[in-house]
Design a protein around this motif. Structure first.
Motif, PDB file in Angstrom:
ATOM      1  N   ASP A  22      -4.168  14.820  16.896  1.00 56.00           N
ATOM      2  CA  ASP A  22      -3.309  15.831  17.217  1.00 56.00           C
ATOM      3  C   ASP A  22      -2.556  16.408  16.056  1.00 56.00           C
ATOM      4  N   ASP A  23      -1.908  15.383  15.203  1.00 51.94           N
ATOM      5  CA  ASP A  23      -1.164  15.369  14.100  1.00 51.94           C
ATOM      6  C   ASP A  23      -1.618  14.469  13.030  1.00 51.94           C
ATOM      7  N   LEU A  24      -2.055  15.063  11.697  1.00 49.10           N
ATOM      8  CA  LEU A  24      -2.513  14.332  10.878  1.00 49.10           C
ATOM      9  C   LEU A  24      -1.408  13.932   9.727  1.00 49.10           C
ATOM     10  N   GLY A  25       0.040  14.757   9.905  1.00 46.18           N
ATOM     11  CA  GLY A  25       0.961  14.337   9.028  1.00 46.18           C
ATOM     12  C   GLY A  25       1.088  15.466   8.056  1.00 46.18           C
ATOM     13  N   GLU A  26       2.367  15.591   7.382  1.00 50.78           N
ATOM     14  CA  GLU A  26       2.577  16.368   6.387  1.00 50.78           C
ATOM     15  C   GLU A  26       2.134  15.977   5.158  1.00 50.78           C
ATOM     16  N   PRO A  27       1.834  16.601   4.188  1.00 49.90           N
ATOM     17  CA  PRO A  27       1.833  16.061   2.925  1.00 49.90           C
ATOM     18  C   PRO A  27       3.038  15.053   2.287  1.00 49.90           C
ATOM     19  N   THR A  28       2.709  14.117   1.527  1.00 47.56           N
ATOM     20  CA  THR A  28       3.867  13.172   0.953  1.00 47.56           C
ATOM     21  C   THR A  28       3.448  12.906  -0.297  1.00 47.56           C
ATOM     22  N   LEU A  29       2.472  12.948  -0.832  1.00 51.04           N
ATOM     23  CA  LEU A  29       2.076  12.314  -2.291  1.00 51.04           C
ATOM     24  C   LEU A  29       1.957  13.419  -3.029  1.00 51.04           C
ATOM     25  N   THR A  30       2.504  13.271  -4.481  1.00 47.36           N
ATOM     26  CA  THR A  30       2.196  14.122  -5.668  1.00 47.36           C
ATOM     27  C   THR A  30       1.045  13.818  -6.107  1.00 47.36           C
ATOM     28  N   LEU A  31       0.491  14.593  -7.211  1.00 50.45           N
ATOM     29  CA  LEU A  31      -0.552  14.228  -7.884  1.00 50.45           C
ATOM     30  C   LEU A  31      -0.756  12.954  -8.534  1.00 50.45           C
ATOM     31  N   ASP A  32       0.495  12.536  -9.356  1.00 56.71           N
ATOM     32  CA  ASP A  32       0.730  11.576  -9.945  1.00 56.71           C
ATOM     33  C   ASP A  32       0.736  10.261  -9.262  1.00 56.71           C
ATOM     34  N   GLU A  33       1.330  10.427  -8.023  1.00 56.77           N
ATOM     35  CA  GLU A  33       1.092   9.098  -7.198  1.00 56.77           C
ATOM     36  C   GLU A  33      -0.116   8.939  -6.527  1.00 56.77           C
ATOM     37  N   PHE A  34      -1.071  10.090  -6.218  1.00 54.98           N
ATOM     38  CA  PHE A  34      -2.274   9.753  -5.909  1.00 54.98           C
ATOM     39  C   PHE A  34      -3.326   9.333  -6.933  1.00 54.98           C
ATOM     40  N   GLU A  35      -3.110   9.737  -8.147  1.00 52.82           N
ATOM     41  CA  GLU A  35      -3.929   9.564  -9.268  1.00 52.82           C
ATOM     42  C   GLU A  35      -3.676   7.805  -9.509  1.00 52.82           C
ATOM     43  N   ALA A  36      -2.533   7.429  -9.240  1.00 47.18           N
ATOM     44  CA  ALA A  36      -2.273   5.839  -9.470  1.00 47.18           C
ATOM     45  C   ALA A  36      -2.886   5.122  -8.414  1.00 47.18           C
ATOM     46  N   LEU A  37      -3.087   5.749  -7.082  1.00 45.83           N
ATOM     47  CA  LEU A  37      -3.766   5.219  -6.017  1.00 45.83           C
ATOM     48  C   LEU A  37      -5.406   5.112  -6.344  1.00 45.83           C
ATOM     49  N   LEU A  38      -6.017   6.463  -6.814  1.00 43.96           N
ATOM     50  CA  LEU A  38      -7.333   6.535  -7.160  1.00 43.96           C
ATOM     51  C   LEU A  38      -7.809   5.662  -8.060  1.00 43.96           C
ATOM     52  N   VAL A  39      -6.939   5.292  -9.463  1.00 40.34           N
ATOM     53  CA  VAL A  39      -7.114   4.430 -10.373  1.00 40.34           C
ATOM     54  C   VAL A  39      -7.272   3.131  -9.964  1.00 40.34           C
ATOM     55  N   TYR A  40      -6.179   2.745  -9.006  1.00 36.59           N
ATOM     56  CA  TYR A  40      -6.263   1.537  -8.432  1.00 36.59           C
ATOM     57  C   TYR A  40      -7.629   1.208  -7.670  1.00 36.59           C
ATOM     58  N   TRP A  41      -7.747   2.085  -6.740  1.00 42.09           N
ATOM     59  CA  TRP A  41      -9.200   1.973  -5.880  1.00 42.09           C
ATOM     60  C   TRP A  41     -10.342   1.841  -6.772  1.00 42.09           C
ATOM     61  N   ILE A  42     -10.425   2.663  -7.847  1.00 38.94           N
ATOM     62  CA  ILE A  42     -11.711   2.461  -8.696  1.00 38.94           C
ATOM     63  C   ILE A  42     -11.953   1.183  -9.421  1.00 38.94           C
ATOM     64  N   VAL A  43     -10.598   0.872 -10.160  1.00 34.79           N
ATOM     65  CA  VAL A  43     -10.546  -0.369 -11.000  1.00 34.79           C
ATOM     66  C   VAL A  43     -10.753  -1.872 -10.220  1.00 34.79           C
ATOM     67  N   MET A  44      -9.802  -1.614  -9.128  1.00 34.85           N
ATOM     68  CA  MET A  44      -9.683  -3.274  -8.528  1.00 34.85           C
ATOM     69  C   MET A  44     -10.594  -3.235  -7.225  1.00 34.85           C
ATOM     70  N   ILE A  45     -11.385  -2.106  -6.820  1.00 38.81           N
ATOM     71  CA  ILE A  45     -11.983  -2.365  -5.743  1.00 38.81           C
ATOM     72  C   ILE A  45     -13.575  -1.848  -5.991  1.00 38.81           C
ATOM     73  N   HIS A  46     -13.713  -0.755  -6.550  1.00 35.50           N
ATOM     74  CA  HIS A  46     -15.338  -0.186  -6.588  1.00 35.50           C
ATOM     75  C   HIS A  46     -16.190  -0.903  -7.615  1.00 35.50           C
ATOM     76  N   ASN A  47     -15.330  -0.975  -8.989  1.00 34.45           N
ATOM     77  CA  ASN A  47     -16.042  -1.580  -9.935  1.00 34.45           C
ATOM     78  C   ASN A  47     -16.163  -3.280  -9.841  1.00 34.45           C
ATOM     79  N   ARG A  48     -15.597  -3.646  -8.817  1.00 31.12           N
ATOM     80  CA  ARG A  48     -15.543  -5.137  -8.439  1.00 31.12           C
ATOM     81  C   ARG A  48     -16.122  -5.515  -7.166  1.00 31.12           C
TER      82      ARG A  48
END
Length: 712
Positions: free
Chosen positions: A402-428
């Motif tokens: 019913d409700d997916l929520g309003e956007p809350t992240l900026t590009l810099d904040e999402f980029e930090a999550l993306l880099v964390y997911w790539i380096v700390m999770i995917h590559n390992r």
């Protein structure tokens, strides 16, 4: 011929001679068959089946026949004593008792004597070559092989099949083509055949046509009824590709529009769904670089991803990432699909300068880079779909929320999550596509460390090359306040080397000013690269002005375009055109009344001189905080009437205005070192005030300044 056996090729009638060794080799590979015996008993129709293809029922059938054959050849059953005087003969009195004893031991009805002889002949003749396959009955070859219809009926069915192989065609509609074809042949042959002969031409039934449709293979059916690409995708055979030996030997890249809406840096504008370009090393399974932006995938975003992949990563912006990201090096082969920004002339020239090959995958074949496609799926399901503001991957999933929520992240904040997911999770995280044994798997970072130690990276191109390859450029003029591009001003003392050159032309002295080539990185509009045409090879780096540097540094061009468009919209909505026209009318009346008074001309000359001096001097400016207004309105300093009255009072009480005017430049130089309140002379304050002519003359008399010339 000459005691040798020659073989004739039935296609071109050529003779071939094979030695015994060659024939034995052809026989082992299944290309040659030895047939023993002088006579052929029960000549089989069709080839003898392969031993591997036999079913359990066929093997049981062959074992049953073999029991009769071995008993007749040996003269006794396995549990009976051997008869030393027995000799195999094709004699009914000798073999029938043995056949009966075998049938009794197997508790079944005995076989006929001639049937057993046929089994024995096939076993002696073909058993050494084919084994139990020689004894298997091929019932699927039995039956009538003559066509059920005459040639006209077959032609009609063939045309009906072609009609049925069109998209969205039913068997009933296609069968109408069969009936019409038969009727057309009957009308054509009516002049040559009698009615009795015409009645012999039968029309195939609908059920017959449906059976013929069901016999068409699925690939042909999907190829014509749906689409060739659909048939290739659904009926393809998966295979594991060979992995390269060296890191960066083959890097595959693709883009994906993420299922999330992000905001700008201030958090007030919805900038939409970002587009992500990923570069993955096929040899190690490591994600070696990325590029994220707002605009559609383009050549500039691809080159930005190449720059991030080829150079060492700056992880200072991501303090939460505690593990290293050691991927950097020169790319040897860049695998791309057939998107326009991957196959254009720009990227072809860029690949030539970067000295890398650019192989292309076949169109609409995503399985050729399946690991990279799987990465995007894991990124969405493992990270993006868990963030507030996600749009999910398809409308069917969105209906369940019913409700997916309003956007809350900026590009810099999402980029930090993306880099964390790539380096700390995917590559390992373990990957089954890596390792010595594919399927057992390995860890990408471990494979990278192992191979990077054996194959070190080579020299990298200079960073300025990427700005030249992917940067936007325009021909711009240099004004007194710098270079203006997209409402942003770029200034630096280095521009004086251009504006003071003898060949430089300004708009004041020439009709057409000199234009200079300016390059800008679309990923960071905080600075310009100005080409110096007077000193070949020199590039001037000009940052944005101090008042705009905090906004422009690190900002993407697309984000700036969205901010400008939103600012224009808000400004347009906030303007009251009726009040604006009234204000312009009052201003025009005031200017006309001032121009009509001769006594004010000296004041206007002094004001013009003051403004001209300010344009000629480049003063360092700084923002000086001041006390808040006492009434809390925050707009006291914007009241021109109050400001004019205040300056008029100060002017009446201040002396030596000429000395203050002469020392303005020296005071301005001191202001660059330590900001101080600017001193406004009496003439300038009097011009801003609304005083009448009598007050102006009184002020001039008090200062005893009776000169009417423009000099001091």
């Amino acid at each position: 011929m000459d005691d040798l056996v020659y073989f004739t090729d039935l296609k071109n009638k050529d003779f071939h001679f094979y030695t015994d060794t060659q024939l034995a080799f052809l026989s082992s590979t299944g290309h040659f068959q030895f047939v023993a015996g002088r006579f052929v008993y029960g000549k089989p129709r069709g080839p003898i089946p392969n031993r591997i293809t036999l079913t359990d029922a066929q093997i049981a059938e062959a074992d049953r026949k073999l029991a009769y054959i071995e008993a007749c050849l040996d003269g006794h059953l396995p549990d009976e004593d051997e008869n030393p005087f027995y000799e195999f003969k094709k004699s009914r009195p000798v073999l029938e008792p043995i056949i009966q004893r075998v049938a009794s031991s197997r508790a079944e009805k005995g076989c006929h004597f001639n049937t057993v002889l046929d089994w024995i002949d096939r076993w002696i003749r073909l058993g050494e070559i084919y084994g139990k396959s020689a004894l298997v009955n091929r019932h699927y070859l039995k039956g009538n092989r003559t066509p059920a219809f005459d040639p006209i009926g077959e032609i009609a069915i063939e045309r009906g099949l072609w009609r049925w192989l069109t998209p969205k065609m039913t068997t009933e509609m296609a069968y109408a083509k069969v009936v019409s074809t038969v009727n057309a042949y009957k009308r054509k042959c009516r002049r040559h055949l009698s009615e009795t002969e015409l009645q012999l031409i039968e029309t195939p039934s609908l059920r017959t046509f449906q059976r013929r449709c069901s016999q068409i293979d699925k690939y042909t059916r999907d190829y014509y009824r749906k689409d060739p690409h659909y048939a290739n995708r659904v009926h393809r055979i998966y295979r594991k590709q060979a992995l390269p030996e060296r890191p960066y030997q083959f890097v595959e890249t693709d883009h994906c529009t993420l299922d999330i809406v992000l905001l700008d840096k201030t958090g007030g504008l919805r900038l939409g769904r970002p587009d992500l370009i990923i570069l993955r090393c096929r040899a190690t399974g490591m994600v070696v670089g990325y590029s994220i932006g707002w605009e559609a995938p383009s050549y500039a975003s691809l080159v930005a991803g190449l720059r991030h992949a080829m150079y060492p990563k700056d992880m200072s912006k991501f303090p939460a990432v505690t593990e290293p990201w050691p991927c950097w090096g020169r790319i040897e082969n860049l695998g791309v699909d057939n998107a326009l920004h991957f196959i254009g002339d720009d990227i072809r020239e860029a690949a030539r300068e970067l000295k890398m090959d650019k192989p292309r995958f076949r169109p609409r074949c995503p399985w050729l880079k399946g690991a990279l496609e799987r990465f995007f799926g894991s990124l969405n399901t493992g990270l993006v779909h868990h963030i507030v503001g996600t749009t999910l991957s398809n409308p069917a999933e969105r209906k369940d929320h019913d409700d997916l929520g309003e956007p809350t992240l900026t590009l810099d904040e999402f980029e930090a999550l993306l880099v964390y997911w790539i380096v700390m999770i995917h590559n390992r995280h373990g990957s089954k596509g890596l390792g010595v044994i594919r399927g057992v798997g390995d860890i990408p970072i471990r494979v990278w460390n192992e191979k990077a130690a054996v194959y070190p990276a080579g020299p990298l191109p200079p960073p300025e090359l990427f700005v030249a390859l992917a940067g936007e450029w325009e021909m711009r003029t240099i004004q007194n306040d710098g270079i203006v591009w997209d409402y942003l001003t770029y200034e630096s003392p280095a521009l004086l080397t251009l504006t003071t050159h003898p060949h430089h032309r300004s708009s004041r002295e020439h009709h057409e000013p000199t234009r200079y080539k300016c390059c800008r990185d679309p990923e960071d509009i905080g600075q310009l690269y100005v080409i110096d045409p007077y000193n070949p090879g020199t590039i001037l780096i000009v940052p944005a002005t101090a008042s705009q540097l905090a906004y422009a540094k690190g900002r993407h061009r697309h984000a700036h375009d969205v901010v400008v468009a939103e600012a224009k919209r808000k400004t347009k909505d906030a303007i009251d055109f009726d009040e604006l026209m009234k204000a312009f009318g009052r201003l025009g009346d005031a200017l006309a009344s001032i121009r009509a008074k001769r006594e004010q001309k000296q004041i206007h000359r002094r004001l013009a001189r003051y403004i001209g001096n300010q344009h000629r001097e480049r003063l360092a400016s700084a923002v000086v905080p001041c006390l808040a207004p006492t009434d809390g309105s925050g707009s006291q300093h914007l009241d021109p009437i109050a400001a004019g009255k205040s300056m008029s009072l100060n002017a009446a009480q201040t002396g030596a205005a000429a000395n203050a005017t002469a020392g303005r430049a020296t005071s301005a130089e001191r202001t660059s070192a330590s900001p101080e309140p600017m001193v406004v002379d009496a003439d300038f304050s009097h011009a801003l005030s609304g005083a009448d002519t009598t007050d102006d003359l009184a002020a001039l008399k008090a200062k005893k300044n009776w000169s009417t010339s423009d000099g001091e």
